[in-house]
Design a protein around this motif. Structure first.
Motif, mmCIF file in Angstrom:
data_model
loop_
_atom_site.group_PDB
_atom_site.id
_atom_site.type_symbol
_atom_site.label_atom_id
_atom_site.label_comp_id
_atom_site.label_asym_id
_atom_site.label_seq_id
_atom_site.Cartn_x
_atom_site.Cartn_y
_atom_site.Cartn_z
ATOM 1 N N LEU A 118 0.826 -1.210 0.000
ATOM 2 C CA LEU A 118 0.000 0.000 0.000
ATOM 3 C C LEU A 118 0.858 1.258 0.000
ATOM 4 N N ASN A 171 0.002 3.897 1.396
ATOM 5 C CA ASN A 171 -0.083 4.307 2.808
ATOM 6 C C ASN A 171 1.052 3.713 3.639
ATOM 7 N N ASP A 172 1.312 2.416 3.432
ATOM 8 C CA ASP A 172 2.365 1.756 4.214
ATOM 9 C C ASP A 172 3.733 2.306 3.841
ATOM 10 N N SER A 186 4.100 5.618 5.575
ATOM 11 C CA SER A 186 4.296 5.397 7.012
ATOM 12 C C SER A 186 5.698 4.862 7.298
ATOM 13 N N ASN A 187 6.165 3.906 6.488
ATOM 14 C CA ASN A 187 7.491 3.322 6.718
ATOM 15 C C ASN A 187 8.605 4.345 6.553
ATOM 16 N N LEU A 236 8.735 6.679 9.433
ATOM 17 C CA LEU A 236 9.364 6.068 10.617
ATOM 18 C C LEU A 236 10.874 5.980 10.448
ATOM 19 N N MET A 237 11.313 5.724 9.203
ATOM 20 C CA MET A 237 12.729 5.476 8.950
ATOM 21 C C MET A 237 13.009 5.862 7.505
ATOM 22 N N TYR A 297 14.130 3.200 5.075
ATOM 23 C CA TYR A 297 13.467 1.910 5.299
ATOM 24 C C TYR A 297 13.667 0.971 4.110
ATOM 25 N N ALA A 336 15.053 -2.829 4.533
ATOM 26 C CA ALA A 336 14.090 -3.901 4.806
ATOM 27 C C ALA A 336 14.302 -5.109 3.892
#
Lengths: 307, 307
Positions: free
Chosen positions: A267, A269-270, A273-274, A277-278, A281, A285
């Motif tokens: 998504l 959205n994800d 958001s990720n 946060l970082m 990322y 990841a």
């Protein structure tokens, strides 16, 4: 015989109207989906021995004539338990049409495309990305001429819904060819970004947050204004791996399950958001994707002993 | 009339064999899926006026009798273009059976369950989780007696594949009721953890990494040993929101698309990767989920002005 002549003969053959599947022999089932009620069958022409692929799909139940086919249905009991009964039901023959596509003559490429392929889970660490995925992408001829044609307005200009020409954060919102532009609950569009060189999720970081947030808010705004599709009815997501390596976002209605929209999609959205946060990322990841048996990237992982 | 008598009369009615849909009147279509070729129709009995729901599904194409139904097919051209031809195809009547379930008499709950529900995207920040989701979970009677029965070996003991009784990191691997235990490509199991009080993803942090990694490696090992399903054919994932709030992992074959396994599921792989990157990832990230019109949690978000 010149090339032109060969071509003409071929065209004649292709134009020959197909009347009867009896001209073909059944060879084998390439693939089938019990869930979607479709099947892919390889055939051979009895005369010229050329191959054909028949793609057959059951049609949805006709909503308009629902009471009519219900009325014509013959029920045969399988089991019953309390208030729940299971039956076979046979409808009048006029409601039993299926829809098919016949590809004839077909090539080996068609056969590979429609054959069932074993699927394998691959966990891509950032090291794997750098050592296997990236070198594979460098070698494969991943032509993006058609994308440039869209962005330049040379192709599919009639399917553009919104165009922000900013070279860094700009993007184009286009109707996907699978959408007719009419049925809102099967809405399917794509966002193609203007900035070159962002291949996939893996290249996104804090520096792209502005672009990602603009895409999110602008697409929602346009969808509401143009189609009346509300903010909470729009899903935006990436495929990983994507089918082509120029960053794009799939945009669909929340009620529509687009082909390939599954647990391995990510998504928007994800992603936002990720990265919030970082910032790096996606440079850290481990991402899991599906490798298909006949796919070059899967083969590259296999050769590297990672699949 | 005593309750017992009422019950007896009801049972008599329920056992009456259903012969003909002609006893019912079409009322309305509750839901339908053009993709899966299924439809949910509300009916009313002409005599006693009780409601019934008919769930009709097209059957998959019969793979065993493929050449037979192909041979019986009447083709009608829709369009042709080069080597691609589109047709309607009508098979011999004996291949046209559909499968139905009739729920009769049905209740309002059945009708709600099978009715199309508008779906809405909800972005749950950690603040929303604390202020809306958690209080809602506290209020709703989310009984987990059946889970305790499983963990205690009182129920479904014959469906347990593996059991690690460690109270902190232990878990039970069970066949899901949707799996027959035979067809490997539709393998569907569930992992239920033994530790109490972990409601969902949101409660996971660095302290649970050991358990999560044990689940991942042990399930893979058992699947290979017991069923010959290889490591890269096993998908493990969480639903968010889950259907019940005792942490569990869905385990399926990579070729099987389980109901509800979609873009809003979260891979166990991703959860492990996220917690490794950031121990308190799930206490910080914004998670997106689908709220359904008639669902209590969606209603709680709506009342809070967040949906």
């Amino acid at each position: 015989m010149s090339e032109g002549e060969i071509k003409k003969v071929k065209l004649e053959e292709e134009r020959k109207p197909l009347v009867d599947l009896a001209d073909f022999e059944f060879e084998k089932i390439l693939n089938s989906s019990a869930e979607l009620k479709s099947i892919f069958v390889l055939l051979q022409h009895k005369g010229n021995k050329e191959k054909a692929i028949l793609i057959a799909n059951k049609l949805p139940f006709d909503e308009v004539k629902c009471s009519e086919w219900l009325g014509s249905s013959q029920m045969k009991e399988i089991t019953t338990n309390d208030i729940y009964g299971n039956y076979y039901s046979l409808m009048d023959q006029k409601f039993n049409d299926n829809k098919c596509m016949l590809i004839y003559p077909c090539t080996g490429k068609h056969i590979a495309k429609y054959s069932a392929q074993a699927r394998h889970l691959i966990e891509e660490t950032i090291k794997d990305y750098q050592e296997i995925t990236l070198p594979y992408l460098g070698k494969s001829s991943n032509s993006i001429v058609w994308i440039q044609n869209c962005l330049d307005g040379k192709s599919e200009a009639d399917r553009v819904i919104y165009d922000d020409k900013d070279p860094m954060n700009g993007f184009m919102l286009m109707m996907d060819c699978k959408w007719d532009g009419k049925d809102m609950t099967s809405m399917y569009c794509q966002v193609i970004i203007r900035q070159a060189g962002i291949k996939s999720l893996r290249d996104l970081n804090g520096g792209n947050l502005g672009m990602l947030k603009t895409i999110k808010s602008k697409v929602v705004e346009v969808m509401d204004k143009k189609y009346g599709i509300k903010k909470d009815e729009v899903i935006m997501y990436f495929h990983y791996q994507p089918s082509y390596y120029h960053l794009h976002v799939h945009v669909t209605h929340v009620n529509y399950t687009a082909p390939g929209n599954n647990i391995f999609s990510v998504l928007l959205n994800d992603v936002i958001s990720n990265i919030e946060l970082m910032s790096d990322y996606y440079q850290k990841a481990t991402l899991t994707f599906i490798g298909k048996e006949l796919d070059g990237l899967y083969i590259a992982y296999k050769e590297a002993g990672k699949a």
